[in-house]
Motif scaffolding. Structure first.
Motif, PDB file in Angstrom:
ATOM      1  N   ASN A  40       3.865  12.153  35.875  1.00 39.45           N
ATOM      2  CA  ASN A  40       2.549  12.743  35.656  1.00 39.45           C
ATOM      3  C   ASN A  40       2.624  13.811  34.576  1.00 39.45           C
ATOM      4  O   ASN A  40       3.546  14.638  34.576  1.00 39.45           O
ATOM      5  N   GLY A  41       1.658  13.824  33.678  1.00 34.20           N
ATOM      6  CA  GLY A  41       1.613  14.839  32.639  1.00 34.20           C
ATOM      7  C   GLY A  41       2.498  14.566  31.447  1.00 34.20           C
ATOM      8  O   GLY A  41       2.591  15.403  30.541  1.00 34.20           O
ATOM      9  N   ALA A  42       3.135  13.397  31.401  1.00 34.84           N
ATOM     10  CA  ALA A  42       4.042  13.091  30.295  1.00 34.84           C
ATOM     11  C   ALA A  42       3.304  12.763  29.006  1.00 34.84           C
ATOM     12  O   ALA A  42       3.865  12.871  27.922  1.00 34.84           O
ATOM     13  N   GLY A  43       2.042  12.330  29.137  1.00 35.29           N
ATOM     14  CA  GLY A  43       1.261  11.964  27.962  1.00 35.29           C
ATOM     15  C   GLY A  43       0.899  10.492  27.890  1.00 35.29           C
ATOM     16  O   GLY A  43       0.368  10.021  26.886  1.00 35.29           O
ATOM     17  N   LYS A  44       1.155   9.767  28.975  1.00 37.99           N
ATOM     18  CA  LYS A  44       0.913   8.326  28.972  1.00 37.99           C
ATOM     19  C   LYS A  44      -0.568   7.994  28.805  1.00 37.99           C
ATOM     20  O   LYS A  44      -0.955   7.194  27.945  1.00 37.99           O
ATOM     21  N   SER A  45      -1.418   8.603  29.636  1.00 34.70           N
ATOM     22  CA  SER A  45      -2.856   8.324  29.565  1.00 34.70           C
ATOM     23  C   SER A  45      -3.442   8.797  28.234  1.00 34.70           C
ATOM     24  O   SER A  45      -4.334   8.151  27.674  1.00 34.70           O
ATOM     25  N   ASN A 221       7.177  14.935  28.446  1.00 31.32           N
ATOM     26  CA  ASN A 221       6.587  16.083  27.733  1.00 31.32           C
ATOM     27  C   ASN A 221       6.061  15.705  26.351  1.00 31.32           C
ATOM     28  O   ASN A 221       6.238  16.435  25.376  1.00 31.32           O
ATOM     29  N   GLY A 222       5.399  14.554  26.289  1.00 36.88           N
ATOM     30  CA  GLY A 222       4.740  14.148  25.053  1.00 36.88           C
ATOM     31  C   GLY A 222       5.630  13.526  24.005  1.00 36.88           C
ATOM     32  O   GLY A 222       5.179  13.267  22.881  1.00 36.88           O
ATOM     33  N   ARG A 223       6.893  13.261  24.344  1.00 32.85           N
ATOM     34  CA  ARG A 223       7.822  12.674  23.385  1.00 32.85           C
ATOM     35  C   ARG A 223       8.494  11.440  23.982  1.00 32.85           C
ATOM     36  O   ARG A 223       8.756  11.395  25.180  1.00 32.85           O
ATOM     37  N   ILE A 224       8.782  10.465  23.134  1.00 35.85           N
ATOM     38  CA  ILE A 224       9.553   9.311  23.573  1.00 35.85           C
ATOM     39  C   ILE A 224      11.010   9.741  23.706  1.00 35.85           C
ATOM     40  O   ILE A 224      11.633  10.185  22.740  1.00 35.85           O
ATOM     41  N   VAL A 225      11.562   9.601  24.926  1.00 36.12           N
ATOM     42  CA  VAL A 225      12.946  10.026  25.153  1.00 36.12           C
ATOM     43  C   VAL A 225      13.886   8.841  25.339  1.00 36.12           C
ATOM     44  O   VAL A 225      15.113   9.004  25.296  1.00 36.12           O
ATOM     45  N   SER A 226      13.321   7.653  25.531  1.00 31.12           N
ATOM     46  CA  SER A 226      14.144   6.461  25.679  1.00 31.12           C
ATOM     47  C   SER A 226      13.280   5.234  25.431  1.00 31.12           C
ATOM     48  O   SER A 226      12.071   5.250  25.690  1.00 31.12           O
ATOM     49  N   GLU A 227      13.897   4.179  24.927  1.00 27.39           N
ATOM     50  CA  GLU A 227      13.188   2.913  24.745  1.00 27.39           C
ATOM     51  C   GLU A 227      14.199   1.787  24.716  1.00 27.39           C
ATOM     52  O   GLU A 227      15.389   2.008  24.494  1.00 27.39           O
ATOM     53  N   GLY A 228      13.734   0.576  24.963  1.00 25.58           N
ATOM     54  CA  GLY A 228      14.624  -0.567  24.887  1.00 25.58           C
ATOM     55  C   GLY A 228      14.107  -1.747  25.685  1.00 25.58           C
ATOM     56  O   GLY A 228      13.050  -1.680  26.320  1.00 25.58           O
ATOM     57  N   GLU A 229      14.861  -2.838  25.640  1.00 22.83           N
ATOM     58  CA  GLU A 229      14.527  -4.000  26.446  1.00 22.83           C
ATOM     59  C   GLU A 229      14.578  -3.608  27.923  1.00 22.83           C
ATOM     60  O   GLU A 229      15.386  -2.772  28.336  1.00 22.83           O
ATOM     61  N   SER A 230      13.725  -4.210  28.698  1.00 26.90           N
ATOM     62  CA  SER A 230      13.521  -3.756  30.078  1.00 26.90           C
ATOM     63  C   SER A 230      14.805  -3.734  30.899  1.00 26.90           C
ATOM     64  O   SER A 230      15.088  -2.754  31.589  1.00 26.90           O
ATOM     65  N   GLN A 231      15.585  -4.801  30.857  1.00 25.43           N
ATOM     66  CA  GLN A 231      16.786  -4.845  31.677  1.00 25.43           C
ATOM     67  C   GLN A 231      17.776  -3.774  31.257  1.00 25.43           C
ATOM     68  O   GLN A 231      18.450  -3.156  32.095  1.00 25.43           O
TER      69      GLN A 231
END
Length: 251
Positions: A40-45, A221-231
């Motif tokens: 919650n509050g990360a910035g997703k919405s 906190n409004g920043r992308i901290v990780s990304e990648g293929e789901s698995q």
């Protein structure tokens, strides 16, 4: 190939100085299923509202960055025009019309695309009820009397009724029993595969989302901290501890 959606360096402010997003970059491939994850509050919405043009209704604005849909910068296009282009946003909280029937709720979405006519309505009724047979059983019922799961199905079905090209769903599983939430994601997965529909879903349930989405981004906190293929994301112990409170198989 041009991506369905490409966000680059997005910075969003509320009021004069409250920073909600700081340099967010996300890509949704054409026909891809992508999850945007975080607490919650990360910035997703806020990210979804920036895409769909709803920020201005909440005193928000894009300070930096670009939002491109099929190569065109859409950041300044009003929300109703984006809906007519097929960018549909299922907002958190479902927002069904409680005194209208299921059928009336579905038909209301045709106005969003500026399309009408009995032949079109029959075709899309068949499609929506194929994915959500529970809605067919409640077609004449007022939406306010549906269960939470049925209302979420209706909210997604209403967006599907408008024949989207990019479907964004905010907190698809919020407040739902685990089985109903799993059913919702299974249906979204099937819709994406069947219709080659581009889907961006915002979700706090990391495990559930990554079981179905092909790719994920994690906001903090409004920043992308990780990304990648789901698995690969599920296999990262640090991600599991932070967002699941345990191993990657936690529920």
């Amino acid at each position: 190939m041009v991506a369905a959606l490409e966000i680059s360096g997005l910075k969003v402010l509320y009021g004069q100085a409250i920073e909600a997003l700081d340099g967010v970059s996300i890509t949704v491939p054409d026909g891809g299923f992508v999850a945007l994850l975080g607490a919650n509050g990360a910035g997703k919405s806020t990210t979804l509202k920036a895409i769909s043009g709803l920020l201005r209704f909440e005193n928000g604005r894009i300070a930096e960055g670009t939002i491109k849909y099929r190569g065109e910068d859409i950041a300044a296009i009003p929300s109703y025009q984006l809906a007519r282009r097929g960018i549909l946003h299922v907002r958190e909280g479902r927002f069904v019309f409680p005194t209208m029937t299921v059928e009336e709720n579905l038909e209301a979405s045709l106005f969003a695309r500026g399309k009408r006519g009995p032949a079109l309505a029959r075709r899309v009724y068949e499609e929506v009820f194929h994915y959500f047979p529970a809605l067919k059983e409640r077609a004449k019922s007022q939406a306010g009397y549906l269960s939470g799961g049925e209302q979420q199905m209706l909210a997604i079905g209403r967006a599907l009724f408008a024949q989207p090209e990019l479907l964004m769903v905010d907190e698809a599983s919020l407040g739902l029993a685990p089985k109903i939430a799993a059913d919702i994601f299974t249906i979204l997965d099937k819709i994406s595969n069947d219709r080659k529909l581009s889907i961006l879903v915002v979700e706090q349930n990391v495990t559930l989302a990554l079981r179905h989405a092909a790719y994920g981004y994690v906001l903090e906190n409004g920043r992308i901290v990780s990304e990648g293929e789901s698995q690969k994301l599920l296999d990262r112990d640090s991600l599991s501890r932070r967002y699941l409170g345990g191993g990657a198989n936690a529920h």
